[in-house]
Design a protein around this motif. Structure first.
Motif, PDB file in Angstrom:
ATOM      1  N   SER A   1       7.535  31.477 -30.543  1.00 34.19           N
ATOM      2  CA  SER A   1       6.414  30.570 -30.298  1.00 34.19           C
ATOM      3  C   SER A   1       5.250  30.810 -31.250  1.00 34.19           C
ATOM      4  CB  SER A   1       5.940  30.704 -28.851  1.00 34.19           C
ATOM      5  OG  SER A   1       5.525  32.031 -28.590  1.00 34.19           O
ATOM      6  N   ASN A   2       5.174  31.994 -31.853  1.00 31.35           N
ATOM      7  CA  ASN A   2       4.072  32.284 -32.771  1.00 31.35           C
ATOM      8  C   ASN A   2       4.341  31.775 -34.183  1.00 31.35           C
ATOM      9  OD1 ASN A   2       2.605  33.634 -30.760  1.00 31.35           O
ATOM     10  ND2 ASN A   2       3.767  35.502 -31.125  1.00 31.35           N
ATOM     11  N   THR A   3       5.574  31.855 -34.645  1.00 24.32           N
ATOM     12  CA  THR A   3       5.879  31.499 -36.031  1.00 24.32           C
ATOM     13  C   THR A   3       6.770  30.280 -36.165  1.00 24.32           C
ATOM     14  OG1 THR A   3       7.845  32.901 -36.115  1.00 24.32           O
ATOM     15  CG2 THR A   3       5.740  33.928 -36.707  1.00 24.32           C
ATOM     16  N   GLY A   4       7.432  29.849 -35.099  1.00 25.66           N
ATOM     17  CA  GLY A   4       8.343  28.717 -35.167  1.00 25.66           C
ATOM     18  C   GLY A   4       9.693  29.069 -35.777  1.00 25.66           C
ATOM     19  N   GLU A   5       9.907  30.356 -36.067  1.00 23.81           N
ATOM     20  CA  GLU A   5      11.168  30.782 -36.668  1.00 23.81           C
ATOM     21  C   GLU A   5      12.266  30.904 -35.617  1.00 23.81           C
ATOM     22  OE1 GLU A   5      10.675  34.386 -38.848  1.00 23.81           O
ATOM     23  OE2 GLU A   5       9.077  33.584 -40.093  1.00 23.81           O
ATOM     24  N   THR A   6      13.511  30.827 -36.086  1.00 23.26           N
ATOM     25  CA  THR A   6      14.653  31.033 -35.216  1.00 23.26           C
ATOM     26  C   THR A   6      14.630  32.460 -34.686  1.00 23.26           C
ATOM     27  OG1 THR A   6      15.911  29.493 -36.552  1.00 23.26           O
ATOM     28  CG2 THR A   6      17.170  30.933 -35.120  1.00 23.26           C
ATOM     29  N   SER A   7      14.976  32.642 -33.410  1.00 27.24           N
ATOM     30  CA  SER A   7      14.953  33.979 -32.812  1.00 27.24           C
ATOM     31  C   SER A   7      16.042  34.855 -33.413  1.00 27.24           C
ATOM     32  CB  SER A   7      15.144  33.871 -31.301  1.00 27.24           C
ATOM     33  OG  SER A   7      16.468  33.513 -31.010  1.00 27.24           O
ATOM     34  N   PRO A   8      15.835  36.181 -33.400  1.00 24.31           N
ATOM     35  CA  PRO A   8      16.866  37.091 -33.908  1.00 24.31           C
ATOM     36  C   PRO A   8      18.207  36.924 -33.187  1.00 24.31           C
ATOM     37  CG  PRO A   8      14.809  38.266 -33.571  1.00 24.31           C
ATOM     38  CD  PRO A   8      14.629  36.898 -32.992  1.00 24.31           C
ATOM     39  N   GLY A   9      18.174  36.682 -31.898  1.00 25.00           N
ATOM     40  CA  GLY A   9      19.409  36.487 -31.137  1.00 25.00           C
ATOM     41  C   GLY A   9      20.182  35.263 -31.596  1.00 25.00           C
ATOM     42  N   GLU A  10      19.453  34.181 -31.877  1.00 28.89           N
ATOM     43  CA  GLU A  10      20.094  32.959 -32.361  1.00 28.89           C
ATOM     44  C   GLU A  10      20.708  33.182 -33.744  1.00 28.89           C
ATOM     45  OE1 GLU A  10      19.164  28.172 -32.608  1.00 28.89           O
ATOM     46  OE2 GLU A  10      17.500  29.581 -32.444  1.00 28.89           O
ATOM     47  N   ARG A  11      20.014  33.963 -34.592  1.00 25.80           N
ATOM     48  CA  ARG A  11      20.551  34.276 -35.923  1.00 25.80           C
ATOM     49  C   ARG A  11      21.832  35.100 -35.811  1.00 25.80           C
ATOM     50  NH1 ARG A  11      14.985  34.740 -37.215  1.00 25.80           N
ATOM     51  NH2 ARG A  11      15.008  36.979 -36.921  1.00 25.80           N
ATOM     52  N   ILE A  12      21.865  36.051 -34.886  1.00 26.97           N
ATOM     53  CA  ILE A  12      23.068  36.870 -34.681  1.00 26.97           C
ATOM     54  C   ILE A  12      24.233  35.989 -34.243  1.00 26.97           C
ATOM     55  CG2 ILE A  12      24.106  38.653 -33.204  1.00 26.97           C
ATOM     56  CD1 ILE A  12      22.348  39.769 -35.431  1.00 26.97           C
ATOM     57  N   LEU A  13      23.989  35.073 -33.312  1.00 29.50           N
ATOM     58  CA  LEU A  13      25.057  34.176 -32.854  1.00 29.50           C
ATOM     59  C   LEU A  13      25.556  33.292 -33.995  1.00 29.50           C
ATOM     60  CD1 LEU A  13      23.820  33.099 -29.303  1.00 29.50           C
ATOM     61  CD2 LEU A  13      25.629  34.725 -29.871  1.00 29.50           C
ATOM     62  N   THR A  14      24.658  32.849 -34.860  1.00 27.22           N
ATOM     63  CA  THR A  14      25.066  32.049 -36.009  1.00 27.22           C
ATOM     64  C   THR A  14      25.964  32.854 -36.941  1.00 27.22           C
ATOM     65  OG1 THR A  14      23.036  30.751 -35.872  1.00 27.22           O
ATOM     66  CG2 THR A  14      24.221  30.693 -37.968  1.00 27.22           C
TER      67      THR A  14
END
Length: 127
Positions: A49-62
């Protein structure tokens, strides 16, 4: 028929472990459901919510989804939102009729597990 739920933390690094799990799933002829549980108020809908970036968890799943394409196993990914990761994992396993749960743990030390909690222990207690 077997189905494997792979629960990963945001610190988990998809490397040779993904290949080992893929080989195990292939031997069982079992599909894999890779999940990550986002909890807390800092992350909303998989984005910080602070940066609008994809969460680390979502990146791991990708990354896991990309690696599973080369392994040839059937696998899906699921990003969960809950204040209780152990409960979310257990309920998801039941809902998706998973016969096994594999916990992809981070390299968190014993002191950190004592302070932050131990998701693996909570999952074992809840089953």
């Amino acid at each position: 028929m077997s189905k494997i739920l792979l629960a990963v933390s945001e610190r988990w690094v998809p490397d040779a472990r993904v290949e080992a799990i893929a080989q195990y799933a292939h031997r069982l002829d079992a599909p894999v459901l890779a999940v990550h549980v986002v909890y807390g108020t800092d992350v909303i809908y998989g984005r910080d919510s602070n940066t609008g970036e994809t969460s680390p968890g979502e990146r791991i799943l990708t990354l896991i989804a990309e690696q599973r394409k080369t392994s040839g196993i059937k696998a899906d990914t699921l990003l969960l939102f809950s204040d209780d990761a152990a409960d979310a994992i257990a309920k998801t396993a039941v809902q998706h009729q998973c016969t096994q749960v594999v916990l992809g743990l981070a390299t968190k030390g014993m002191l950190a597990r004592l302070i932050e909690g131990n998701e693996a222990q909570e999952n074992i207690k809840s089953t």
